[in-house]
Design an enzyme around this catalytic site. Sequence first.
Site, mmCIF file in Angstrom:
data_model
loop_
_atom_site.group_PDB
_atom_site.id
_atom_site.type_symbol
_atom_site.label_atom_id
_atom_site.label_comp_id
_atom_site.label_asym_id
_atom_site.label_seq_id
_atom_site.Cartn_x
_atom_site.Cartn_y
_atom_site.Cartn_z
ATOM 1 N N LYS A 110 0.837 -1.208 0.000
ATOM 2 C CA LYS A 110 0.000 0.000 0.000
ATOM 3 C C LYS A 110 0.865 1.248 0.000
ATOM 4 C CE LYS A 110 -4.729 -0.245 1.266
ATOM 5 N NZ LYS A 110 -5.821 -0.001 2.153
ATOM 6 N N LYS A 189 -4.006 -15.544 -11.784
ATOM 7 C CA LYS A 189 -4.434 -16.231 -10.561
ATOM 8 C C LYS A 189 -5.850 -15.767 -10.186
ATOM 9 C CE LYS A 189 -3.575 -16.614 -5.696
ATOM 10 N NZ LYS A 189 -3.413 -15.865 -4.515
ATOM 11 N N LYS A 192 -10.319 -12.402 -5.774
ATOM 12 C CA LYS A 192 -11.358 -11.359 -5.676
ATOM 13 C C LYS A 192 -10.820 -10.019 -6.150
ATOM 14 C CE LYS A 192 -11.859 -12.369 -1.500
ATOM 15 N NZ LYS A 192 -11.951 -13.373 -0.482
#
Length: 326
Positions: A110, A189, A192
Amino acid sequence: MRVLSGIQPTGRFHWGNYFGAIKQYIDLQDNEQAFYFIADLHALTTIRNADRLRQNTLEAAIDLLALGLDPKQATLFRQSDVPEITDLTWILMTITQMSLLEKCHAYKDKKEKGIAADAGLFTYPVLMAADILLYDSDMVPVGQDQIQHVEVTRDLAQRFNNLFGETLTLPKSSVLDTSAKVPGIDGEKMSKSYRNVIEIFEDPKKQRKKIMSIKTDSATLEDPKDPDSCSVFALYKLFADETQQTELAARYRAGGMGYGEAKQAVHDAALEYFGPARERRTELSSDTDTLNDILAEGALKAREKGKEVLERVQSACGLGTARLSK
Ligand code: ADP
Ligand code: TRP
């Protein structure tokens, strides 16, 4: 030997979650003492909607039970039902070096992207360490990306033991079958976060549409095809036995079969494979009392162990235990 793992209720489970994680949890429950939980406290770092978090957590529990997690064999609970976890998290936090957490990938990624992180995301690995250490867990089945967090857990346990005497059990990670790196509909891959998933319990019609949209090369119907580089075939392998796999591979190589037919075979095989689980899921969804009983019972068992370990930890570092002995 106690096996423990947690899974975040951040969305409906997909084929990658099942073949990469859930299937192993279920296989392990037969021979080991298993604790599995829905990591709703962890999910709170990303879901900021009460109804959605509550709903996702229940759906996750229903999914796990429908897929074969047996509450008579394994203890299934909701992370937030064991408040001792946050007590232990704080204690561990006081011995956690900032530099250790700065190295952890969720935060690092992040930061590198220039996104501001909350303290919850920064200290996420400490909560995970508490999850593991609170139950004297020996073995933690996790995906590759979580190995770092189990290493942090070992570091913290060792540091605590060095400071206060032998108190915490050092866990080992057990890496889940990485050959089951299930591809998504775009060939990357399945995840979500990539929006390329096929959900286990999706409506069959919608699921078929998704399967039909799996990316393939531009070979024509007549062309011979390579099963080993095709995501449709990789998905088929998850559901089919050896003979079925050999048969479909031969048809790929011979030519004369379009990808549409292979995709249909994946859809049929998946419907058959998850058929019994779909039925169990329908039953469980209409029986919320049983579901709540299972989670309550699981929390009770987990808390019993958790209280014992927390008391040991508090006593080792000089905190009072009056509240617990009431
Ligand atoms: P997602 O990437 O969809 O957010 P999670 O990170 O919550 O999934 O993963 C939960 C578990 O499922 C982990 O143990 C992870 O290793 C496993 N898993 C997720 N996606 C896959 C995949 N495509 N193939 C194999 N295992 C996977
Ligand atoms: N962080 C794990 C994940 O995202 C979920 C998790 C939380 C977990 N606590 C845990 C896994 C303890 C194993 C043990 O997949």
